[in-house]
Design an enzyme around this catalytic site. Structure first.
Site, PDB file in Angstrom:
ATOM      1  N   ASP A 406       1.006  -1.837  -0.138  1.00  0.00           N
ATOM      2  CA  ASP A 406       0.167  -0.339  -0.038  1.00  0.00           C
ATOM      3  C   ASP A 406       0.868   1.334  -0.138  1.00  0.00           C
ATOM      4  O   ASP A 406       2.222   1.253   0.755  1.00  0.00           O
ATOM      5  CB  ASP A 406      -0.517   0.204   1.361  1.00  0.00           C
ATOM      6  CG  ASP A 406      -1.776   0.902   1.574  1.00  0.00           C
ATOM      7  OD1 ASP A 406      -2.104   1.495  -0.146  1.00  0.00           O
ATOM      8  OD2 ASP A 406      -2.386   1.436   1.904  1.00  0.00           O
ATOM      9  N   GLU A 409       2.487   4.868  -4.512  1.00  0.00           N
ATOM     10  CA  GLU A 409       3.092   5.745  -5.379  1.00  0.00           C
ATOM     11  C   GLU A 409       3.972   6.709  -5.300  1.00  0.00           C
ATOM     12  O   GLU A 409       4.245   6.629  -6.473  1.00  0.00           O
ATOM     13  CB  GLU A 409       1.282   6.814  -5.063  1.00  0.00           C
ATOM     14  CG  GLU A 409       0.511   5.905  -4.936  1.00  0.00           C
ATOM     15  CD  GLU A 409      -0.310   4.875  -3.847  1.00  0.00           C
ATOM     16  OE1 GLU A 409      -0.404   5.408  -2.993  1.00  0.00           O
ATOM     17  OE2 GLU A 409      -1.363   4.089  -3.673  1.00  0.00           O
ATOM     18  N   ASP A 483      -9.575   2.932  -2.496  1.00  0.00           N
ATOM     19  CA  ASP A 483      -9.755   4.221  -1.118  1.00  0.00           C
ATOM     20  C   ASP A 483     -11.294   4.082  -1.916  1.00  0.00           C
ATOM     21  O   ASP A 483     -11.918   4.985  -1.954  1.00  0.00           O
ATOM     22  CB  ASP A 483      -9.198   5.331  -0.978  1.00  0.00           C
ATOM     23  CG  ASP A 483      -8.272   4.253   0.027  1.00  0.00           C
ATOM     24  OD1 ASP A 483      -8.042   3.059   0.292  1.00  0.00           O
ATOM     25  OD2 ASP A 483      -7.441   5.043   0.587  1.00  0.00           O
TER      26      ASP A 483
HETATM   27  O1  MIG Z   1      -4.258   6.583   3.618  1.00  0.00           O
HETATM   28  O2  MIG Z   1      -3.473   1.159   5.338  1.00  0.00           O
HETATM   29  O3  MIG Z   1      -6.310   2.719   1.146  1.00  0.00           O
HETATM   30  O4  MIG Z   1      -6.881  -0.033   2.030  1.00  0.00           O
HETATM   31  O5  MIG Z   1      -6.555   0.277   4.925  1.00  0.00           O
HETATM   32  C1  MIG Z   1      -4.638   4.720   4.193  1.00  0.00           C
HETATM   33  C2  MIG Z   1      -4.803   1.895   5.776  1.00  0.00           C
HETATM   34  C3  MIG Z   1      -3.489   3.853   4.058  1.00  0.00           C
HETATM   35  C4  MIG Z   1      -4.928   3.111   2.213  1.00  0.00           C
HETATM   36  C5  MIG Z   1      -5.153   1.889   1.442  1.00  0.00           C
HETATM   37  C6  MIG Z   1      -6.221   0.859   2.392  1.00  0.00           C
HETATM   38  C7  MIG Z   1      -5.750   0.897   3.821  1.00  0.00           C
HETATM   39  C8  MIG Z   1      -5.263   2.289   4.583  1.00  0.00           C
HETATM   40  N1  MIG Z   1      -4.738   2.956   3.732  1.00  0.00           N
END
Ligand code: MIG
Length: 788
Positions: A406, A409, A483
């Site tokens: 996660d 980017e 999200d």
């Molecule tokens: O800024 O790890 O898209 O699935 O639960 C939030 C917490 C960071 C974004 C992900 C989401 C995840 C969340 N993450």
């Protein structure tokens, strides 16, 4: 600032004189053909053209005369000897067996057609051009009837005609609406469908790129802000051919372990071991299948990756092992940000061994993410990638086999939302700024993670799901669409988004089922799970501070439906696995828009709210509240309602009834689908494999089933089973002929053929043997038991 897509032909948006003035590439001053590359030195820069395949041509345009290096998306090399080249003072022409690439010398123009004489890409009055900011642009003629598909992860409908899109991996928590662009993934590949002719274009540039598919002026254009303009054209001539050609170039997915294709439960976060066990117990108690449970950021010690919080998770190894014996895998989240903490070994080693992204003066870039001030590995260096990959031994040592990437980017909590663009990446000794390489960061993290896990797991398959990526990400990871929110509109949004991801090489994709942010409700969760059961990646996930959304939260009514569809996924498992295998072999998606199978049927060209699983199953989800009907379009042929067995005519729209526990599903007459038994999870052996045959009047139905052990990579060495069966039906006889390829033999108690027809058969023959005695009638179908 980052969203600024202003450019020369939008003078109103941009008052910088030198950005506005667009210079044509001009005339060819010199041309050379050498070593499989034709070089055109033009007034405004140099163009190199080479072939990777008879059907794949690469065109690069740079202001200097160096052939730019392809990104790591590309897995193939150019080949010599594929083409002929000729030129005069006015014209030039390169030709392979499939493509003709030719044009004018003054001004330099490129026209690409196939050897049937059909034009694919032509430049009109404008062609290649540049400005003094480093932007390079290419204009192409657009035809009125052109449709555009692909572009990876984009909001909006299926056809991208009329859209303006930017490629710049971005963490967008909210909103996801039709004008939200860009999102987390950058896949600068698209398909053009022109009547029944199709071809593809991949614009390989890891910096910020733009596509403007507005075609009011009979043309569209794409441009980059850094580096060279570098694109590949795939000859088609069908959409499927072009996807295969693109995935030949950028790679295809390895087969995931079977458990990755089951039902997954996630939450931001299951915060303690006790909570994880409680959720799992509930699945067990309620007999709801489950293959994986996710650990979001709370599992870590102060959000330090490669750690567990000892208070919350006192014995992760034992927990993982206990769950594994039940057949449930634990998938922890891993973000790229490494907490600045001199006592934290990962940070300490990263600093001492020079693993983090830096500015030119050698200072490390720090950004704020979950752990606070953090450094970010420089994945553009292979040694850094290997270091990161090896760190995953921390997880594999305690039995973890799958990872969730996660924030890659990379997302940073600052104004630009990402890494400082002035960071200079190592890039294997060919330093480039973050600005130039941004869109590769998530892809390279995925590569490092996948390769590290693979190495640590030995011959076991690994599973990775990632938020960010670039073209070729399918080689390493599944993609989820980030999200979304618990809105009916976001369920609707997921359908074309996943289909376009599929047409962009990413067969293994899905959305957060139930919706991530915002509170979901029972009906929405039920409808979303019905849809999710037919998406390649099947995970329920929700955000902190939202209502819980496990299958049982909304009362019995909802629970029954949600459970039914999770179970259905396991029944359909053999069918899914077959199409996953096909995606692995050919790059074609599992979840397909109808236009892929019926490109000559104009009704399918913009059909965004229904899809196929493989070739013969149409799924039409209900995506509005309190709705029990919807319109379903069925293309040519006859279609069987999976639930009622009613026969529907094709080539027309139908109003279909679907109570809350029904998602409309249709099987094409003359085809078959494979089913298995409902299981607690994929660890359980198949006990009841059935081929459901939906015969039309007189024909034969053929089916190719795929199976393997589902957990090791031995399928790569032939340890699989392709079971091909032909079902021939005459007036009163069933004739079955099968053959098998590969060394794997599934251990099944029962394998049977179920004929969905009310004909009374008197005789059944299986590979020449009379099996009439194993013929029975069940639910109005003739069943032939083959486990004799
Ligand atoms: O800024 O790890 O898209 O699935 O639960 C939030 C917490 C960071 C974004 C992900 C989401 C995840 C969340 N993450």
């Amino acid at each position: 600032m980052l969203q600024n897509t202003s450019f020369a032909i939008h003078p109103g948006n941009n008052n910088k004189e030198n950005k506005r003035v667009l210079k044509d590439i001009g005339r060819v001053k010199d041309v050379q053909s050498d070593d499989g590359v034709v070089t055109f030195c033009c007034e405004g820069g140099t163009v190199h053209i080479q072939f990777y395949h008879e059907e794949v041509v690469r065109v690069t345009y740079a202001r200097n005369n160096v052939v730019p290096l392809p990104t790591q998306a590309v897995t193939q090399q150019s080949k010599k000897g594929l083409f002929t080249f000729e030129h005069t003072e006015h014209m030039w022409k390169m030709q392979t067996e499939k493509l003709i690439v030719e044009g004018n010398m003054s001004p330099f123009r490129i026209n690409i057609s196939n050897t049937n004489g059909e034009s694919l890409l032509a430049e009109s009055d404008k062609g290649l051009a540049y400005n003094f900011q480093g932007d390079l642009v290419n204009f192409k003629q657009a035809h009125d009837q052109d449709r555009y598909y692909g572009f990876g992860e984009k909001t909006g409908f299926l056809d991208k005609k009329g859209e303006k899109m930017t490629m710049w991996n971005t963490d967008v928590y909210a909103p996801h609406n039709p004008e939200t662009d860009p999102l987390y993934q950058s896949i600068p590949f698209f398909l053009t469908l022109r009547e029944s002719l199709a071809f593809g274009l991949f614009f390989d540039n890891p910096g910020k790129t733009h596509f403007n598919m507005k075609e009011d002026k009979g043309s569209y254009y794409f441009h980059n802000e850094t580096g060279a303009l570098d694109y590949y054209v795939f000859a088609g001539p069908t959409l499927k051919d072009a996807i295969q050609q693109y995935t030949w170039l950028t790679g295809r997915m390895p087969l995931p372990p079977k458990w990755a294709i089951g039902y997954h439960q996630s939450r931001f976060s299951y915060e303690t071991e006790a909570e994880v066990m409680e959720v799992v117990d509930k699945f067990e108690e309620k007999n709801i299948p489950l293959d994986a449970i996710y650990l979001d950021i709370h599992y870590m010690d102060g959000y330090r990756v490669f750690t567990f919080d000892e208070g919350r998770f006192p014995n992760p190894k034992k927990m993982v092992e206990t769950l594994k014996t039940k057949g449930i895998h634990v998938v922890p989240i891993v973000d790229p940000g490494v907490k600045e903490d001199p006592n934290y070994p990962v940070y300490q080693e990263g600093m001492r061994k020079n693993k983090f992204s830096k500015f030119l003066d050698g200072s490390v870039f720090y950004g704020n993410v979950w752990p606070g001030k953090s450094a970010f590995p420089d994945f553009t260096s292979e040694t850094v990638g290997r270091w990161w990959g090896n760190l995953h031994q921390y997880y594999t040592d305690i039995g973890i086999e799958g990872i969730w990437n996660d924030m890659n980017e990379p997302a940073v909590f600052n104004e630009t939302m990402t890494m400082d663009l002035k960071v200079v990446h190592d890039n294997e000794g060919n330093p480039k700024t973050h600005n130039e390489l941004h869109n590769l960061y998530g892809f390279l993290m995925g590569k490092a993670t996948f390769e590290g896990m693979k190495k640590n797991l030995d011959s076991k398959r690994t599973f990775l799901v990632t938020r960010a990526g670039y073209s070729g990400i399918q080689r390493y990871a599944a993609v989820w669409t980030g999200d979304n929110r618990s809105f009916w509109e976001h369920l609707q949004l997921a359908v074309p988004m996943c289909m376009n991801l599929g047409m962009s090489g990413v067969a293994f994709c899905g959305s957060d089922i139930g919706g991530f942010a915002h509170d979901t409700n029972g009906q929405l969760l039920a409808r979303w799970t019905q849809f999710g059961a037919f998406t390649p990646f099947f995970r329920n996930h929700s955000a902190a501070d939202t209502i819980r959304q496990e299958p049982w939260v909304f009362g019995e009514q909802t629970e029954i439906i949600v459970k039914k569809y999770i179970q259905l996924r396991y029944q359909w498992f053999p069918e899914f696995y077959k199409w996953f295998y096909e995606a692995h072999k050919t790059g074609l998606p599992v979840m397909r828009p109808l236009v892929l199978e019926y490109p000559n049927d104009k009704e399918t060209h913009h059909l965004f709210d229904q899809f196929l699983i493989g070739e013969n199953t149409i799924v039409a989800p209900i995506m509005t509240p309190d709705t029990k009907h919807r319109v379903v379009y069925l293309p040519e042929g006859k279609w069987i309602n999976y639930w009622t067995e009613d026969v529907f005519d094709g080539n027309r729209h139908h109003l279909v009834y679907a109570d809350f526990d029904i998602i409309p599903v249709f099987i094409k007459q003359g085809s078959a689908i494979a089913h298995g038994s409902i299981k607690a999870n994929t660890k359980q052996q198949e006990t009841d494999w059935q081929l459901h045959v939906y015969p039309s009047n007189e024909d034969k139905v053929t089916y190719e089933a795929y199976d393997d052990n589902g957990e090791t990579t031995s399928y790569e060495e032939g340890d699989y089973e392709l079971y091909r069966i032909q079902v021939k039906l005459s007036e009163s006889m069933i004739e079955l002929v099968s053959n098998v390829e590969g060394t794997f033999r599934p251990s099944m108690d029962q394998r049977s053929i179920v004929i969905h027809s009310d004909v009374t058969y008197e005789k059944a023959i299986y590979n020449g043997v009379d099996v009439t005695s194993s013929m029975t009638i069940e639910n109005g179908c003739t069943v032939v038991d083959l486990s004799i």
